[in-house]
Design a protein around this motif. Sequence first.
Motif, PDB file in Angstrom:
ATOM      1  N   GLY A  72      -1.735   2.820   6.370  1.00 13.01           N
ATOM      2  CA  GLY A  72      -2.105   2.159   7.615  1.00 13.01           C
ATOM      3  C   GLY A  72      -1.337   0.877   7.881  1.00 13.01           C
ATOM      4  N   LYS A  73      -0.365   0.538   7.033  1.00 10.42           N
ATOM      5  CA  LYS A  73       0.371  -0.722   7.151  1.00 10.42           C
ATOM      6  C   LYS A  73       1.088  -0.835   8.504  1.00 10.42           C
ATOM      7  CE  LYS A  73       3.193  -0.041   3.540  1.00 10.42           C
ATOM      8  NZ  LYS A  73       2.920   1.305   3.040  1.00 10.42           N
ATOM      9  N   SER A  74       1.818   0.200   8.871  1.00 12.37           N
ATOM     10  CA  SER A  74       2.584   0.123  10.112  1.00 12.37           C
ATOM     11  C   SER A  74       1.700   0.203  11.340  1.00 12.37           C
ATOM     12  CB  SER A  74       3.639   1.235  10.149  1.00 12.37           C
ATOM     13  OG  SER A  74       4.636   0.971   9.198  1.00 12.37           O
ATOM     14  N   THR A  75       0.599   0.951  11.251  1.00 15.18           N
ATOM     15  CA  THR A  75      -0.350   0.991  12.363  1.00 15.18           C
ATOM     16  C   THR A  75      -0.907  -0.407  12.605  1.00 15.18           C
ATOM     17  OG1 THR A  75      -0.949   3.250  11.821  1.00 15.18           O
ATOM     18  CG2 THR A  75      -2.487   2.039  13.227  1.00 15.18           C
ATOM     19  N   LEU A  76      -1.196  -1.111  11.516  1.00 21.85           N
ATOM     20  CA  LEU A  76      -1.709  -2.473  11.631  1.00 21.85           C
ATOM     21  C   LEU A  76      -0.693  -3.350  12.385  1.00 21.85           C
ATOM     22  CD1 LEU A  76      -3.694  -4.717  10.922  1.00 21.85           C
ATOM     23  CD2 LEU A  76      -2.504  -4.993   8.747  1.00 21.85           C
ATOM     24  N   ALA A  77       0.587  -3.247  12.003  1.00 21.24           N
ATOM     25  CA  ALA A  77       1.622  -4.042  12.666  1.00 21.24           C
ATOM     26  C   ALA A  77       1.658  -3.726  14.158  1.00 21.24           C
ATOM     27  CB  ALA A  77       2.986  -3.753  12.031  1.00 21.24           C
ATOM     28  N   ARG A  78       1.606  -2.470  14.492  1.00 22.28           N
ATOM     29  CA  ARG A  78       1.715  -2.065  15.893  1.00 22.28           C
ATOM     30  C   ARG A  78       0.491  -2.475  16.710  1.00 22.28           C
ATOM     31  NH1 ARG A  78       5.266   0.461  13.127  1.00 22.28           N
ATOM     32  NH2 ARG A  78       7.124   1.350  14.092  1.00 22.28           N
ATOM     33  N   VAL A  79      -0.667  -2.466  16.080  1.00 24.23           N
ATOM     34  CA  VAL A  79      -1.874  -2.910  16.779  1.00 24.23           C
ATOM     35  C   VAL A  79      -1.800  -4.413  17.060  1.00 24.23           C
ATOM     36  CG1 VAL A  79      -4.353  -3.301  16.483  1.00 24.23           C
ATOM     37  CG2 VAL A  79      -3.390  -1.035  16.028  1.00 24.23           C
ATOM     38  N   LEU A  80      -1.307  -5.183  16.087  1.00 26.94           N
ATOM     39  CA  LEU A  80      -1.202  -6.637  16.292  1.00 26.94           C
ATOM     40  C   LEU A  80      -0.263  -6.961  17.452  1.00 26.94           C
ATOM     41  CD1 LEU A  80      -1.006  -8.101  12.672  1.00 26.94           C
ATOM     42  CD2 LEU A  80      -2.947  -8.068  14.232  1.00 26.94           C
ATOM     43  N   LEU A  81       0.814  -6.177  17.577  1.00 22.43           N
ATOM     44  CA  LEU A  81       1.781  -6.388  18.658  1.00 22.43           C
ATOM     45  C   LEU A  81       1.267  -5.835  19.985  1.00 22.43           C
ATOM     46  CD1 LEU A  81       4.967  -7.337  18.322  1.00 22.43           C
ATOM     47  CD2 LEU A  81       3.641  -7.051  16.254  1.00 22.43           C
ATOM     48  N   ARG A  82       0.138  -5.200  19.940  1.00 18.64           N
ATOM     49  CA  ARG A  82      -0.450  -4.473  21.083  1.00 18.64           C
ATOM     50  C   ARG A  82       0.488  -3.380  21.587  1.00 18.64           C
ATOM     51  NH1 ARG A  82      -4.045  -7.572  25.466  1.00 18.64           N
ATOM     52  NH2 ARG A  82      -4.226  -5.415  26.161  1.00 18.64           N
ATOM     53  N   TYR A 107       4.491  25.047   6.285  1.00 20.72           N
ATOM     54  CA  TYR A 107       5.752  24.485   6.782  1.00 20.72           C
ATOM     55  C   TYR A 107       5.920  23.028   6.322  1.00 20.72           C
ATOM     56  CZ  TYR A 107       6.019  28.690   9.547  1.00 20.72           C
ATOM     57  OH  TYR A 107       6.099  30.000   9.910  1.00 20.72           O
ATOM     58  N   PRO A 108       7.169  22.526   6.296  1.00 18.31           N
ATOM     59  CA  PRO A 108       7.420  21.185   5.756  1.00 18.31           C
ATOM     60  C   PRO A 108       6.535  20.073   6.330  1.00 18.31           C
ATOM     61  CG  PRO A 108       9.506  22.283   6.109  1.00 18.31           C
ATOM     62  CD  PRO A 108       8.429  23.203   6.638  1.00 18.31           C
ATOM     63  N   HIS A 109       6.291  20.095   7.653  1.00 21.40           N
ATOM     64  CA  HIS A 109       5.551  18.974   8.251  1.00 21.40           C
ATOM     65  C   HIS A 109       4.114  18.886   7.756  1.00 21.40           C
ATOM     66  CE1 HIS A 109       4.099  22.156  10.999  1.00 21.40           C
ATOM     67  NE2 HIS A 109       3.037  21.388  11.090  1.00 21.40           N
ATOM     68  N   GLN A 110       3.646  19.951   7.086  1.00 22.20           N
ATOM     69  CA  GLN A 110       2.270  19.929   6.605  1.00 22.20           C
ATOM     70  C   GLN A 110       2.128  19.193   5.273  1.00 22.20           C
ATOM     71  OE1 GLN A 110       2.201  24.325   7.467  1.00 22.20           O
ATOM     72  NE2 GLN A 110       0.050  23.900   7.888  1.00 22.20           N
ATOM     73  N   PHE A 111       3.262  18.649   4.770  1.00 28.54           N
ATOM     74  CA  PHE A 111       3.228  17.955   3.487  1.00 28.54           C
ATOM     75  C   PHE A 111       3.633  16.498   3.647  1.00 28.54           C
ATOM     76  CE2 PHE A 111       3.884  22.406   2.733  1.00 28.54           C
ATOM     77  CZ  PHE A 111       3.056  22.686   1.656  1.00 28.54           C
ATOM     78  N   SER A 112       3.157  15.667   2.707  1.00 29.45           N
ATOM     79  CA  SER A 112       3.543  14.254   2.716  1.00 29.45           C
ATOM     80  C   SER A 112       4.985  14.112   2.237  1.00 29.45           C
ATOM     81  CB  SER A 112       2.626  13.463   1.780  1.00 29.45           C
ATOM     82  OG  SER A 112       2.870  13.847   0.441  1.00 29.45           O
ATOM     83  N   GLY A 113       5.568  12.918   2.412  1.00 25.99           N
ATOM     84  CA  GLY A 113       6.946  12.667   1.995  1.00 25.99           C
ATOM     85  C   GLY A 113       7.170  12.964   0.514  1.00 25.99           C
ATOM     86  N   GLY A 114       6.225  12.550  -0.320  1.00 24.76           N
ATOM     87  CA  GLY A 114       6.352  12.778  -1.754  1.00 24.76           C
ATOM     88  C   GLY A 114       6.311  14.260  -2.095  1.00 24.76           C
ATOM     89  N   GLN A 115       5.393  14.994  -1.421  1.00 22.36           N
ATOM     90  CA  GLN A 115       5.297  16.441  -1.656  1.00 22.36           C
ATOM     91  C   GLN A 115       6.548  17.159  -1.150  1.00 22.36           C
ATOM     92  OE1 GLN A 115       1.462  17.191   0.147  1.00 22.36           O
ATOM     93  NE2 GLN A 115       0.584  17.615  -1.858  1.00 22.36           N
ATOM     94  N   GLY A 174       0.850  -1.188   0.000  1.00 18.88           N
ATOM     95  CA  GLY A 174       0.000   0.000   0.000  1.00 18.88           C
ATOM     96  C   GLY A 174       0.874   1.221   0.000  1.00 18.88           C
ATOM     97  N   PRO A 175       0.334   2.359  -0.451  1.00 23.45           N
ATOM     98  CA  PRO A 175       1.134   3.585  -0.448  1.00 23.45           C
ATOM     99  C   PRO A 175       1.454   4.058   0.968  1.00 23.45           C
ATOM    100  CG  PRO A 175      -1.111   3.997  -1.269  1.00 23.45           C
ATOM    101  CD  PRO A 175      -1.001   2.537  -1.035  1.00 23.45           C
ATOM    102  N   SER A 176       2.376   5.001   1.092  1.00 27.21           N
ATOM    103  CA  SER A 176       2.702   5.570   2.400  1.00 27.21           C
ATOM    104  C   SER A 176       1.431   6.119   3.033  1.00 27.21           C
ATOM    105  CB  SER A 176       3.683   6.737   2.255  1.00 27.21           C
ATOM    106  OG  SER A 176       4.742   6.389   1.442  1.00 27.21           O
ATOM    107  N   GLY A 177       1.302   5.906   4.323  1.00 25.01           N
ATOM    108  CA  GLY A 177       0.146   6.454   5.021  1.00 25.01           C
ATOM    109  C   GLY A 177      -1.108   5.627   4.854  1.00 25.01           C
TER     110      GLY A 177
END
Lengths: 256, 265
Positions: A47-57, B143-151, A42-45
């Motif tokens: 939810g992939k890593s959130t899923l991993a962290r939820v599984l690990l509690r 500011y930078p933090h308001q953008f995604s990594g790609g942006q 899936g693209p960045s953001g």
Amino acid sequence: MSGDLLMVEGLSKRFAGRGRSVRALDDVSFSIRKGETLGIVGPSGSGKSTLARVLLRLIEPDAGRILIDGEDWRSLSPKALRHRRGDIQMVFQDPLSAFNPRTTIGKAIMDPLRIHAVGKRHSRMAALAELLQRVGLSADMASRRIHEVSGGQRQRVALARALASRPRLVVLDEALSALDVSLRGQMLELLVRLQRDEGISFLFIGHDPAVVRMISHRVAVMDQGRIVETGDADAVFSDPRSDTGKALIAAIPTWR
Amino acid sequence: MTKVLCSIRDLSVAYPTPTGAQHALKSVSLDIIAGEKLAIIGESGSGKSTLSLALTGLLARQAMVDGVMSWPGLGSAPRAGRDIGIVFQDPGSSLNPVLTIGDQVGEGARRHLGLGRKAARDKAIELLSRVRIPQPEKAAGAYPHQFSGGQQQRIAIAAAIAAGPAVLIADEATSALDTIVQAEIAALLEDLVTNGDMTLIFVTHDIGLAASLADRIAVFRTAELVECGDARSVVNAPRADYTRQLLATHIDLHSPRLVGAADVR
């Protein structure tokens, strides 16, 4: 007998702050069988890593059920959870930040043996040597510190540490992403061998769909906290149905 | 007619270590052609990033440099930021978190083109729209933090090209991004270079990405240039064993899968 090791139903998690609210997980359901690898792309953001962290509690979800061998993982008491944590282990992307820099590799791998009371004290030295050997490292590695070894060796140490508590499921979150291409291939083969020999299940999260395809039996495509497509890896990669799946696969670079 | 922009002859770069000098580049000779897209590929420790730092004049002070690097295409050594722009892997650490996007993108134009505050702001907005940041006027005040990594990477590219450099170096600029965003950034770089009369030096570990983007590929391994040639011929008829090995270990949709449905118990 379904053979499901992990079953997840309706997992949801919302992060809120400064008037903004993000649905990191939105009604996520899936299962992983014993000895199976489920790949998550899936693209960045998404939810992939959130899923991993939820599984690990490591993060508590807002809603949903996590069943391990039919047992409700979320209703375990803190004490029971401590006992059972060894069942699910995780390997992260950056091994350098995943280790205490001052400790030796041997101690880093021995800690989970001690905490999860695997074996008696005198047998743990033998267990350490065996773990190092299983991930393709020599026993003399034990006395070195994590910054003294190469990136590829570090990730093998992280895997050895994850295997120490004899987990049934190992979550690999971008675990191969920082490795050189030749090392990545070797690690993939090592994971497959471990799985065949010991029946471990993997949840393999990666931002490079081509790598996920190589090692996964089945694949789930995530976007904006939802699973938008799931199926056998062959089917998903040869004929993706979701827009996200299509876009991810079309963007894989090739020299051919 | 091909015009040589930069000519590198027997370039060596070494760093002092407790156990003696450690070479990051060993007698490398290479011509960079004006207007081309040149991919520099190699694994960790191959010297590919050292080459991009040497080209930009950003090598660490203790680096020991030997050999000749001349710039017939420019007439003189390039000034970093003016004649040569560089984009790194992690935009989060190349952007200043407490300055607005507009100030950071306009900075190069103020310093190198002598624009005033207002003109630099307009220039920044124009650059942000060129790298396809939505609502560039509004983005300039954010500011930078308001953008995604790609942006953020698009913004870093806008800042790198602000002074209209002849050369743009992208050092693993797409490696931290997911494949969709990676393809978008690669397409953006290609478009900027083609339409902006620039030379692109694309440093990457990914031979697939190099082949799909570059005109020529230079392969590095442990501080040495292994082979350099037309992108198609390097991947279709590699001369060096190491290049063959890189192609064999590259993972794409044609790579054989390691597991089948029958494995599951």
